[in-house]
Scaffold this motif. Structure first.
Motif, PDB file in Angstrom:
ATOM      1  N   TRP A   1       7.786  18.716  19.183  1.00 45.50           N
ATOM      2  CA  TRP A   1       6.405  17.558  18.981  1.00 45.50           C
ATOM      3  C   TRP A   1       6.324  16.840  20.189  1.00 45.50           C
ATOM      4  O   TRP A   1       5.194  16.554  20.860  1.00 45.50           O
ATOM      5  N   LYS A   2       7.599  16.063  20.476  1.00 42.30           N
ATOM      6  CA  LYS A   2       7.561  15.164  21.606  1.00 42.30           C
ATOM      7  C   LYS A   2       7.169  16.052  22.960  1.00 42.30           C
ATOM      8  O   LYS A   2       6.381  15.405  23.857  1.00 42.30           O
ATOM      9  N   GLU A   3       7.761  17.161  23.058  1.00 44.15           N
ATOM     10  CA  GLU A   3       7.398  17.945  24.251  1.00 44.15           C
ATOM     11  C   GLU A   3       5.926  18.434  24.247  1.00 44.15           C
ATOM     12  O   GLU A   3       5.399  18.468  25.502  1.00 44.15           O
ATOM     13  N   TYR A   4       5.467  18.943  23.184  1.00 44.19           N
ATOM     14  CA  TYR A   4       4.002  19.205  23.231  1.00 44.19           C
ATOM     15  C   TYR A   4       3.318  18.067  23.436  1.00 44.19           C
ATOM     16  O   TYR A   4       2.353  18.120  24.122  1.00 44.19           O
ATOM     17  N   GLN A   5       3.455  16.758  22.818  1.00 51.92           N
ATOM     18  CA  GLN A   5       2.742  15.438  23.034  1.00 51.92           C
ATOM     19  C   GLN A   5       2.747  15.184  24.814  1.00 51.92           C
ATOM     20  O   GLN A   5       1.963  14.592  25.306  1.00 51.92           O
ATOM     21  N   SER A   6       3.860  15.565  25.567  1.00 57.47           N
ATOM     22  CA  SER A   6       4.049  15.203  26.805  1.00 57.47           C
ATOM     23  C   SER A   6       3.448  16.191  27.744  1.00 57.47           C
ATOM     24  O   SER A   6       3.048  15.895  29.026  1.00 57.47           O
TER      25      SER A   6
ATOM     26  N   ASN B   1       0.536  17.762  29.829  1.00 56.21           N
ATOM     27  CA  ASN B   1      -0.686  17.241  30.390  1.00 56.21           C
ATOM     28  C   ASN B   1      -1.351  18.353  31.092  1.00 56.21           C
ATOM     29  O   ASN B   1      -0.790  19.615  31.358  1.00 56.21           O
TER      30      ASN B   1
ATOM     31  N   THR C   1       5.142  26.089  25.009  1.00 54.75           N
ATOM     32  CA  THR C   1       5.535  25.084  24.444  1.00 54.75           C
ATOM     33  C   THR C   1       4.809  24.947  23.113  1.00 54.75           C
ATOM     34  O   THR C   1       5.587  24.510  21.821  1.00 54.75           O
ATOM     35  N   GLN C   2       3.626  25.353  22.789  1.00 53.71           N
ATOM     36  CA  GLN C   2       2.834  25.500  21.629  1.00 53.71           C
ATOM     37  C   GLN C   2       3.576  26.489  20.751  1.00 53.71           C
ATOM     38  O   GLN C   2       3.751  26.183  19.608  1.00 53.71           O
TER      39      GLN C   2
ATOM     40  N   LEU D   1       6.512  24.973  19.244  1.00 50.29           N
ATOM     41  CA  LEU D   1       6.239  23.953  18.105  1.00 50.29           C
ATOM     42  C   LEU D   1       5.910  24.692  16.939  1.00 50.29           C
ATOM     43  O   LEU D   1       6.412  24.334  15.786  1.00 50.29           O
TER      44      LEU D   1
END
Length: 125
Positions: A73-78, A80, A91-92, A95
């Motif tokens: 989740w942190k990776e997904y939120q990072s 850009n 990444t999606q 997750l």
């Protein structure tokens, strides 16, 4: 350089988790002994010992699964707009996969807790 340190930290944590998985596998084998003995003898103590071991196994597994979901989740939120489409896609998917594994672990834990008569076979996977 910061990305490399982050990845190295992830690898250290994953190595720890793999070591714990070895103990979980040993616990699975130990639990199977009690399950077999219960089915051969009908001894209720063996059944309860097997159930407690199974519940412990899935509780530990869920802790690890939760870690992986949180990390993904942190990776997904990072992510850009400068990230490649490939990185975003993987990444999606990562997750989604880790979330599904967490859900399966929660389902197996529910079964281990509620199936007091061992009507179904569940296995750590």
């Amino acid at each position: 350089m910061e990305d490399i340190e982050k990845r190295l930290q992830q690898i250290r944590i994953e190595n720890f988790i793999w070591i714990v998985y070895f103990f979980i596998i040993a616990l699975c084998l130990y639990g199977n002994y009690f399950e077999k003995e219960y089915f051969l003898t009908g001894n209720q103590i063996n059944k309860e010992t097997y159930r407690k071991i199974t519940i412990l196994i899935f509780c530990v597994a869920i802790i690890f699964y939760t870690y992986f979901v949180a990390d993904n989740w942190k990776e997904y939120q990072s992510l850009n707009s400068c990230d490649s489409k490939e990185k975003i896609k993987y990444t999606q998917l990562n997750l989604i996969g880790s979330t599904l594994i967490l859900i399966s672990g929660l389902i197996f834990l529910y079964i281990a807790c509620s199936d007091t008569e061992l009507v179904t076979e569940i296995a750590f996977n």
